[in-house]
Design an enzyme around this catalytic site. Structure first.
Site, PDB file in Angstrom:
ATOM      1  N   GLU A   1      -2.219  84.799  15.231  1.00 50.71           N
ATOM      2  CA  GLU A   1      -3.571  85.251  14.868  1.00 50.71           C
ATOM      3  C   GLU A   1      -4.628  84.504  15.688  1.00 50.71           C
ATOM      4  O   GLU A   1      -5.686  85.039  15.979  1.00 50.71           O
ATOM      5  CB  GLU A   1      -3.802  85.086  13.369  1.00 50.71           C
ATOM      6  CG  GLU A   1      -2.730  85.851  12.596  1.00 50.71           C
ATOM      7  CD  GLU A   1      -3.221  86.640  11.412  1.00 50.71           C
ATOM      8  OE1 GLU A   1      -4.255  86.281  10.846  1.00 50.71           O
ATOM      9  OE2 GLU A   1      -2.529  87.629  11.054  1.00 50.71           O
TER      10      GLU A   1
ATOM     11  N   HIS B   1       4.601  89.586  13.113  1.00 47.84           N
ATOM     12  CA  HIS B   1       3.907  88.871  14.182  1.00 47.84           C
ATOM     13  C   HIS B   1       4.825  88.385  15.317  1.00 47.84           C
ATOM     14  O   HIS B   1       4.356  88.100  16.405  1.00 47.84           O
ATOM     15  CB  HIS B   1       3.196  87.640  13.607  1.00 47.84           C
ATOM     16  CG  HIS B   1       2.019  87.959  12.743  1.00 47.84           C
ATOM     17  ND1 HIS B   1       2.096  88.806  11.657  1.00 47.84           N
ATOM     18  CD2 HIS B   1       0.724  87.526  12.801  1.00 47.84           C
ATOM     19  CE1 HIS B   1       0.906  88.881  11.077  1.00 47.84           C
ATOM     20  NE2 HIS B   1       0.057  88.117  11.752  1.00 47.84           N
TER      21      HIS B   1
END
Ligand code: DGL
Length: 270
Positions: A152, A186
């Protein structure tokens, strides 16, 4: 029903990797995507909380007319898939099984590594899925909780990420695994860094397999929509400061057509 959209949900925007893969395989289908950004992360929360959140996420998609639901969040799929299937009458597919089946096809050495969030690994969802699929390989799980915030932050090739990845993955090298399942939305973005440490082994990213199994499921149930617009509507439960930048990293293109929504609470039926 055929014209209805496919509903896909995740704890946040990481599941857009699954949207991307589904769109490549089913370009005409319309997609509605829910990212529960207000309650992210799911991977460090309890099984009970994530089952409850997953029911509410699915209800949102069903209320918007979804004909099929894809659980793009590995943490949710690990603990909530069977319950969601009992609670709702529409077909539901999770990201765990398609990756398990792929890993079993490519693994040769009898040792398969699985990485995921703490909930995914400690819930034993993968072990159960491998067992039910009849795998004989030894399954070695490792939770890698720092990978999500690193992705992120956009530190895909950063030296800090390499250090963290080495710490998490080094034991797998001693175990001589020949296949590593990337069990989190992710992790495919960290593949370059992971490969630097693990070298030339098999890497399984379930998103393409999910697209293929979804296409088969639609065909089997006569739910294909070859005349669809191929639209993607994105709903998020919170619009945090850099959600757009992060979302575009996952989607691989500009993020359009998104809005903020609130979810209704919904008790389990049975
Ligand atoms: N989407 C989650 C998963 O695939 C990762 C982020 C989170 O912990 O919510 O497990």
């Amino acid at each position: 029903m055929r014209e209805s959209p496919i509903g896909i949900f995740d704890s946040g925007i990481g599941g857009l990797t699954v949207v991307k893969a589904v769109r490549q395989i089913l370009p005409k289908e319309d997609i509605i995507y829910l990212g529960d950004t207000a309650r992210l992360p799911y991977g460090s929360k309890s099984t009970e909380a994530i089952i409850q959140f997953s029911i509410e996420d699915t209800q949102f998609l069903v209320d918007r007319g979804a004909k099929y639901v894809v659980i793009a969040c590995y943490s949710s799929a690990s603990v909530a898939l069977d319950i969601i299937r009992k609670e709702f009458s529409i077909p539901v597919i999770g990201v765990i099984r398609p990756g398990v089946r792929r890993a079993m096809q490519v693994a040769k050495s009898g040792k398969i590594g699985v990485i995921g969030t703490s909930l995914t690994i400690y819930s034993g969802g993968y072990e159960k899925a491998f067992k039910e699929e009849g795998a004989e390989a030894e399954i070695l799980g490792k939770s890698c909780p720092l990978f999500v915030p690193l992705v992120e932050e956009g530190w895909l090739d950063h030296e800090v990420t390499t250090l963290v990845a080495r710490e998490y993955l080094e034991p797998f090298k001693k175990d001589n695994i020949d296949t590593l399942l990337l069990g989190c939305t992710h992790y495919p973005l960290l593949l370059r860094t992971i490969r630097k440490i693990m070298g030339n082994i098999n890497y399984v990213d379930a998103s393409a397999e999910v697209g293929t199994e979804l296409a088969q499921g639609l065909k089997k149930r006569d739910l294909q929509n070859p005349g669809g617009k191929g639209s993607t509507s994105i709903y998020l439960t919170d619009l945090s400061i850099n959600y757009k930048e992060i979302g575009e990293r996952f989607l691989g293109e500009p993020m359009k057509n998104f809005s903020r929504v609130s979810l209704k609470s919904r008790e389990m039926k049975k």
